[in-house]
Design a protein around this motif. Structure first.
Motif, PDB file in Angstrom:
ATOM      1  N   VAL A   1       0.850  -1.233   0.093  1.00  0.00           N
ATOM      2  CA  VAL A   1      -0.060  -0.001  -0.124  1.00  0.00           C
ATOM      3  C   VAL A   1       0.971   1.286   0.178  1.00  0.00           C
ATOM      4  O   VAL A   1       0.427   2.197  -0.755  1.00  0.00           O
ATOM      5  CB  VAL A   1      -0.745  -0.084   1.338  1.00  0.00           C
ATOM      6  N   ALA A   2       2.005   1.000   0.805  1.00  0.00           N
ATOM      7  CA  ALA A   2       2.749   2.359   0.971  1.00  0.00           C
ATOM      8  C   ALA A   2       3.474   2.601  -0.506  1.00  0.00           C
ATOM      9  O   ALA A   2       3.562   3.814  -0.867  1.00  0.00           O
ATOM     10  CB  ALA A   2       3.938   2.225   1.992  1.00  0.00           C
TER      11      ALA A   2
ATOM     12  N   ALA B   1       0.876   4.026  -2.864  1.00  0.00           N
ATOM     13  CA  ALA B   1       0.573   5.586  -2.533  1.00  0.00           C
ATOM     14  C   ALA B   1       1.635   6.273  -2.960  1.00  0.00           C
ATOM     15  O   ALA B   1       1.251   7.275  -3.737  1.00  0.00           O
ATOM     16  CB  ALA B   1       0.256   5.524  -1.267  1.00  0.00           C
ATOM     17  N   ASP B   2       2.951   6.015  -2.895  1.00  0.00           N
ATOM     18  CA  ASP B   2       4.077   6.760  -3.280  1.00  0.00           C
ATOM     19  C   ASP B   2       4.007   6.933  -4.935  1.00  0.00           C
ATOM     20  O   ASP B   2       4.154   8.044  -5.546  1.00  0.00           O
ATOM     21  CB  ASP B   2       5.317   6.016  -2.966  1.00  0.00           C
TER      22      ASP B   2
ATOM     23  N   ALA C   1       0.845   8.975  -6.143  1.00  0.00           N
ATOM     24  CA  ALA C   1       1.095  10.334  -5.754  1.00  0.00           C
ATOM     25  C   ALA C   1       2.005  10.537  -7.006  1.00  0.00           C
ATOM     26  O   ALA C   1       1.800  12.113  -7.522  1.00  0.00           O
ATOM     27  CB  ALA C   1       1.748  10.672  -4.503  1.00  0.00           C
TER      28      ALA C   1
ATOM     29  N   SER D   1       1.669  -2.442  -7.547  1.00  0.00           N
ATOM     30  CA  SER D   1       0.330  -3.056  -7.107  1.00  0.00           C
ATOM     31  C   SER D   1       0.365  -4.453  -7.569  1.00  0.00           C
ATOM     32  O   SER D   1       0.062  -5.369  -6.774  1.00  0.00           O
ATOM     33  CB  SER D   1      -0.728  -2.441  -7.666  1.00  0.00           C
TER      34      SER D   1
END
Length: 841
Positions: free
Chosen positions: A602-603, A606-607, A610, A677
């Motif tokens: 997930v991190a 997210a990175d 973004a 992912s």
């Protein structure tokens, strides 16, 4: 709870390391401080050190945390597969018959005292026919070349490093250091060293341009690049060091100032090593991972694995100190040796007339020197030294060192620039120095009483060891140095009893040959059979040729000859790994395993997500800044031509160019998002579930089937199927096995306990086996795709290997019996001979 703080400036608040006490037993001993330790040297006592600002880290371990750790360790005895030595003494290391001639790169970071032992090691390795390259800082080039070794500069300034360490000796940076930008400069220096170490493995000689590719790596731990370079090259790595770096219960880490509140302080000693490693990784882990990804094209190392990587992989380790000072701790395994101090061959030295005259003009002087240390306040230190010499009335030779320490001329004091310690220490009465391992060893080897004035690092540790033997007084930390303390120390050193102890230790040390033992240790831990060429005995293998399931290992000369004869093409050869390293995340159970893998995924998503929006803006700002600064718009590529557009080109064209670049940046981030992912969903999370369930039987002492490393899609399929068959078989049979064992041990209660274990095994082993059918092949596919997409470092290695044989070994290749070589090659590829060869491997 574990806390870290800077070394304190108040002596009253400083907590010394556990003292050692004279005893003829190796049992735990009770001290007045309620501290129990294992005796590392059964000769004399070491009182508490009164040190300030010596570079160690205060480690405070609360009582609750201590009890929990002790309970865990008591419930999990050592793995019998990794049995420890029965005694604390290192076994004698006999000569090892090793006839392969290797290219060895020795990577060393530190001061002259760190480099000089490896110069002696390199000279001994050369006697065995190896080609030795010593990769270290540029300032030591003359020292290395004079010993007949190849030199390679890895960057970094040891003078600046020593100055930094004196000003800020702790592992935890101070606010003053942060404000001054010291940390950023130090990180930049480490990055330069990492790159330099990698280049030292495969770039030509910097003086003569001679090609070189390493077949093995020897390094000291502070070089940091060693394991990672070995993994990228697929070659063996062997660590050597002058201070303890492997966890033990016998004594704490030299850089840790332990305050342990548990009932068994030996556990505190053990914790100290992991804490220092963890703290070091927190400061450098991101730097190392970025370097691995960008330069070596390797996966990043998880934060859980980075701190204790060498111990997890059981990298061979040789400690270059004498067991007369520190015997090998009991729990260090067979892959760790204590070989003795490294001493180089005596160097020819003709003293200047003034020095010879000074030595002959009176009684033997004492030696005072701080080597590579760059003093903060040289004048104040020199005044203390001169006052102490005046009070004791002794003559002295003072080494100027890197800080060029020199005072007024005096008939009883001689200031010296540089002089071999091996020669000088034979002619003095005692030595006073900073406590570097090399200087300490040289003084004790020559039977000289020793006073140590430690500054940082392992120097307090060596001061304690000297005190423990009785060959010197209590060490005097540099910031606590006074005239009175130095007078007492010099007086102690000049006592006949102290000199007698120093002579006894000298006799023990001179019975050892540390350099020869270290070379034997290095040879003993090499995978000799896996490293040898199948076609030319005595040559190390660097390539492999696969035909179906048949594999032939080839040296660079064998491959060159077969290629020249038209028997194979370079594209059919694969780089051969003589010692593959696989760094995997260690899982304990499925809940935390899946949770950590999910959070990581997930991190990462997210990175990358973004970046889809942020990266185009960053790209736009970069393009605008470049255009304004240079007056030239960003280059566009049309076919193979690069067009630079003048500044007066239309704004519409600039806007269009910028839009394309911004769209490209967004697309790249989107691709990273999809890749991250996919890797998480199809590789990391299933693999975490597989390994987590697979690890549960370890919690009740069950042994697990060890999987082979997954390197590509083929090995992934093989591991997945192997894990499935073993998991299903063991899962069903464990019900009967554990029930029978339980009944045999505890009767009816054991039956219930065994049945419970069997049912748990059935669930987790079959579950792990089933998910593993997907997880391991997916992991193999991912690694195959990554290798195919990132061939920069692999191509660099391959090109360097071919350059070696083209430019260096053509004469040797010309002397090869081509007919015999080709015949052997055909035999190994035949079905019958190949099967025998595979069975032997």
């Amino acid at each position: 709870m574990v806390q870290a703080a800077h070394s304190r400036t108040d002596d009253a608040d400083w907590d010394p390391p556990p003292p050692y006490e004279a005893s003829t037993s190796s049992q735990w001993v009770d001290h007045s401080t309620n501290t129990f330790v294992q005796i590392p040297c059964p000769t004399a006592a070491v009182p508490e050190l009164a040190s300030t600002g010596d570079g160690r880290v205060d480690v405070r371990v609360g009582s609750r945390f201590s009890r929990n750790v002790e309970n865990i360790l008591s419930d999990h005895p050592p793995d019998p597969l990794h049995a420890v030595e029965e005694t604390s003494a290192s076994p004698s290391i006999s000569d090892v018959d090793f006839d392969l001639n290797l290219n060895i790169v020795v990577q060393v970071v530190g001061s002259r005292g760190d480099v000089q032992p490896f110069v002696a090691l390199g000279a001994e390795l050369r006697k065995h026919g190896h080609r030795v390259r010593l990769a270290t800082h540029a300032i030591f080039e003359d020292l290395v070349i004079a010993a007949g070794l190849e030199f390679f500069s890895i960057g970094g300034d040891p003078v600046e490093l020593m100055s930094y360490m004196v000003r800020h000796p702790g592992l935890i940076p101070s606010m003053e250091s942060l404000r001054a930008g010291d940390i950023q400069r130090k990180r930049a220096s480490i990055k330069e060293i990492l790159n330099g170490c990698w280049r030292s493995c495969l770039e030509p000689d910097q003086r003569e341009g001679t090609p070189f590719v390493a077949d093995a790596i020897i390094a000291n731990p502070p070089s940091f690049a060693h394991i990672h370079c070995a993994q990228a090259l697929g070659i063996p790595v062997h660590l050597m060091f002058t201070m303890p770096w492997t966890s033990t219960r016998a004594f704490p880490h030299p850089l840790a100032n332990m305050k342990y509140n548990g009932s068994d302080p030996s556990v505190g000693n053990l914790i100290s090593y992991h804490f220092v490693e963890w703290l070091t990784w927190q400061g450098l882990g991101d730097l190392i991972n970025a370097w691995r990804k960008e330069v070596l094209e390797l996966d990043c190392i998880p934060a859980t694995e980075g701190p204790n990587l060498a111990e997890t992989l059981q990298v061979p380790f040789t400690y270059c100190w004498s067991s007369a000072l520190i015997p090998k701790p009991q729990e260090w395994g067979a892959h760790i040796d204590v070989c003795g101090f490294f001493f180089r061959e005596p160097v020819a030295f003709e003293p200047p007339p003034s020095l010879a005259e000074f030595l002959q003009s009176g009684p033997p002087p004492i030696y005072i020197g701080f080597g590579s240390i760059v003093l903060e306040n040289m004048e104040a230190t020199l005044n203390i030294l001169l006052d102490a010499l005046k009070r004791t009335g002794v003559r002295a030779i003072i080494a100027k060192g890197w800080c060029h320490m020199q005072g007024e001329e005096s008939p009883n004091i001689y200031y010296i620039d540089d002089c071999p310690h091996e020669w000088l220490f034979q002619r003095v009465a005692a030595v006073v120095h900073h406590g570097g391992a090399g200087t300490t060893a040289c003084g004790l080897r020559n039977g000289k009483p020793t006073t140590i004035i430690p500054f940082f690092g392992d120097q307090p540790f060596w001061g304690s060891m000297v005190k423990a033997t009785g060959a010197g007084p209590e060490p005097i930390p540099y910031k606590a140095l006074t005239t009175e303390k130095l007078v007492d120390a010099i007086t102690f050193c000049l006592e006949p009893t102290t000199a007698a102890v120093a002579r006894r230790i000298s006799d023990q040390i001179n019975q050892e040959n540390g350099v020869r033992a270290a070379v034997n240790s290095f040879h003993a831990h090499l995978p000799r059979r896996d490293m040898e060429c199948d076609l030319i005995p005595g040559e190390p293998a660097v390539w492999k040729f696969k035909k179906g399931r048949r594999i032939v290992k080839m040296s660079k000369i064998a491959a060159f000859t077969l290629k020249a004869q038209g028997r194979l093409q370079a594209k059919h050869l694969q780089r051969y790994s003589t010692k593959p390293l696989s760094i995997e995340v260690q899982r304990w159970e499925p809940v935390t395993a899946i949770s950590s893998a999910t959070l990581s995924t997930v991190a990462g998503m997210a990175d990358a997500g973004a970046g889809v929006f942020i990266d185009p803006y960053r790209e736009y700002r970069r393009l605008q800044t470049t255009t304004e600064a240079t007056g030239v718009s960003v280059p566009e590529v049309e076919g193979s031509r690069t067009q630079e557009m003048p500044q007066n080109v239309s704004n519409d064209h600039n806007d269009s160019s910028h839009a394309k670049q911004m769209a490209l940046a967004s697309t790249i981030s989107l691709a990273k998002f999809l890749g991250r992912s996919s890797r998480g969903l199809f590789v990391e999370i299933p693999l975490a579930a597989t390994e987590g369930m697979r690890a549960i039987p370890r919690l009740y002492g069950d042994k697990l089937h060890e999987n082979a490393p997954v390197q590509d899609w083929r090995s992934g399929m093989a591991v997945g199927w192997s894990g499935f068959t073993h998991g299903v078989y063991e899962g069903f049979t464990d019900i009967f096995v554990h029930t029978y064992r339980g009944k045999k041990k505890r009767g009816s209660l054991g039956v219930a306990e065994g049945l419970s274990k069997g049912l748990v095994s059935l669930a987790v082993k079959t579950g792990s086996a089933t998910i593993g059918l997907v997880a391991y092949p997916n992991q193999g596919i991912y690694r195959s795709l990554r290798s195919a997409m990132h061939k920069g470092s692999a191509q660099q290695i391959d090109e360097a290997r071919w350059a070696e044989v083209w430019l260096l070994d053509t004469d040797r290749a010309a002397r090869v019996d081509v007919e015999a070589l080709c015949s052997r090659y055909d035999d190994l590829l035949s079905t019958r001979d190949s099967a025998l060869h595979l069975w032997r491997r």
